[in-house]
Design an enzyme around this catalytic site. Structure first.
Site, short mmCIF file in Angstrom:
data_model
loop_
_atom_site.label_atom_id
_atom_site.label_comp_id
_atom_site.label_asym_id
_atom_site.label_seq_id
_atom_site.Cartn_x
_atom_site.Cartn_y
_atom_site.Cartn_z
N SER A 103 0.84 -1.20 0.00
CA SER A 103 0.00 0.00 0.00
C SER A 103 0.88 1.25 0.00
CB SER A 103 -0.96 -0.03 1.19
OG SER A 103 -1.89 1.04 1.12
N HIS A 110 -2.80 -0.97 -3.35
CA HIS A 110 -3.97 -0.12 -3.14
C HIS A 110 -3.84 1.14 -3.98
CE1 HIS A 110 -4.20 -2.11 1.11
NE2 HIS A 110 -4.74 -2.88 0.17
N ASP A 125 -4.41 -4.90 6.15
CA ASP A 125 -4.80 -5.72 5.01
C ASP A 125 -3.67 -6.69 4.67
OD1 ASP A 125 -6.29 -6.67 2.83
OD2 ASP A 125 -5.34 -5.23 1.45
#
Length: 363
Positions: free
Chosen positions: A177, A203, A299
């Site tokens: 991310s 992401h 995540d």
């Protein structure tokens, strides 16, 4: 003792945008807006008196554009910078140029068309500020285009997928991310064409992953593309999950394939690393390598743990080389990680695992 607030300087040429951004950030008790500036020249004067923890910066402004100002910031006194701009796929080159120049993250300007949209975009903005405040800022060197990619192979389309094309028995899955766009360059650009097939969840907003894959492809020896439903997973290829959709690993007979699915966010993200990792655990088991890299939040932690329980080898990027040590930290804490490695060790780890690992039965 009260927790110190994150001090933010907002730089945008629109007075109404500055007001909206200031109001949104002021709603969070952990954030304090210490000032606003209508352009980089005004901002530079403010920086002479007080350095914020984070700068929230627009790109398109009069007198000096945001990217030029960003480069000056990185050269003079590196501060975490979040780009807040009207994101469009047509402007993706500017977005990636900002990340290469040192921006920690890019967020869209808050949407005010509906209450739900405002709430979602406001939450994303505040999360980006908090993530940036924890980031390690590192100026970046300019990227080089791999000349050997600019041959007839760049013009002639690849052969249609068929049984004669190689399949890969080993799969690498990466979840990343904040800070990941540049970290992925560092990993992929040094991998040789005989590396295992790689599936990547980064992401990123919808509409930008195709441009991101194209930029990676231009700088790497391996092939990089935005993943499409039904793509075979082949050695020497990396597949980027499309924005706002989940990517899964599946099997079709003896072949690994990619499935692209709609669905709600998982672990607050879509695409989600947890979704990719769990599918890899189910369909690849001990034939998979799971890697979790820089990023905020959790995540991927649960999915990586599932991969490890089903025989996969799992790694996490170390704190020192992460821009934000969030996702790896959570994965380590829950026991999902077998080995912690620095960013520059990840390519070597991938190739060493490929050479040492004997693939398990596909049955």
């Amino acid at each position: 003792m009260a927790k110190q607030k994150i001090r933010v300087l907002i730089v945008d040429d629109s007075a109404s945008v500055r007001q909206v951004l200031g109001t949104i950030l002021a709603e969070d008790p952990e954030i304090e807006v210490i000032g606003t500036a209508s352009d980089p020249f005004v901002a530079a004067k403010r920086l002479q008196n007080e350095l914020p923890d984070v700068i929230l910066l627009d790109i398109e402004m009069p007198r000096m554009d945001g990217i030029t100002f960003l480069r000056k910031i990185m050269a003079q006194h590196p501060i975490p910078v979040v780009i807040c701009s009207s994101l469009t796929p047509e402007g993706s080159d500017l977005m990636f140029e900002a990340l290469e120049a040192g921006a920690v993250d890019i967020v869209p300007k808050p949407r005010v068309d509906t209450r739900q949209a405002l709430m979602e975009s406001s939450g994303r903005l505040r999360e980006a500020i908090k993530s940036a405040a924890r980031a390690r800022v590192r100026p970046r060197a300019a990227r080089k285009v791999i000349e050997q990619k600019l041959t007839a192979d760049a013009i002639i389309p690849p052969p249609v997928a068929g049984r004669s094309r190689p399949t890969t028995e080993r799969i690498v899955c990466i979840g990343v991310s904040t800070g990941g766009t540049e970290a992925l360059y560092d990993v992929l650009e040094v991998l040789p064409p005989n590396c295992p097939g790689i599936l990547i969840v980064q992401h990123m907003p919808q509409g930008f992953t195709a441009a991101f894959a194209k930029r990676l492809n231009a700088g790497c020896q391996i092939n990089v593309k935005e993943a499409e439903d039904g793509d075979p997973v082949l050695p020497g290829w990396a597949y980027i999950a499309p924005g706002a959709r989940h990517m899964l690993l599946v099997r079709s007979g003896l072949r690994y394939q990619i499935a692209i699915k709609d669905g709600p966010p998982v672990s607050r993200h879509r695409p989600s690393a947890d979704v990719l990792f769990r599918s890899a655990a189910q369909y690849a088991g001990a034939n998979a390598l799971g890697i979790i890299m820089t990023g905020m939040g959790d995540d991927g932690a649960r999915g990586l743990l599932e991969m490890r329980k089903l025989g996969a080898y799992t790694c996490a990027q170390d704190e020192e080389s992460c821009v934000v040590f969030g996702m790896p930290k959570e994965a380590i804490a829950c026991g999902a990680v077998e080995k912690v490695v620095s960013l520059n060790q990840i390519p070597r780890e991938i190739m060493a695992w490929q050479q040492a690992k004997q693939p398990a039965s596909a049955d």
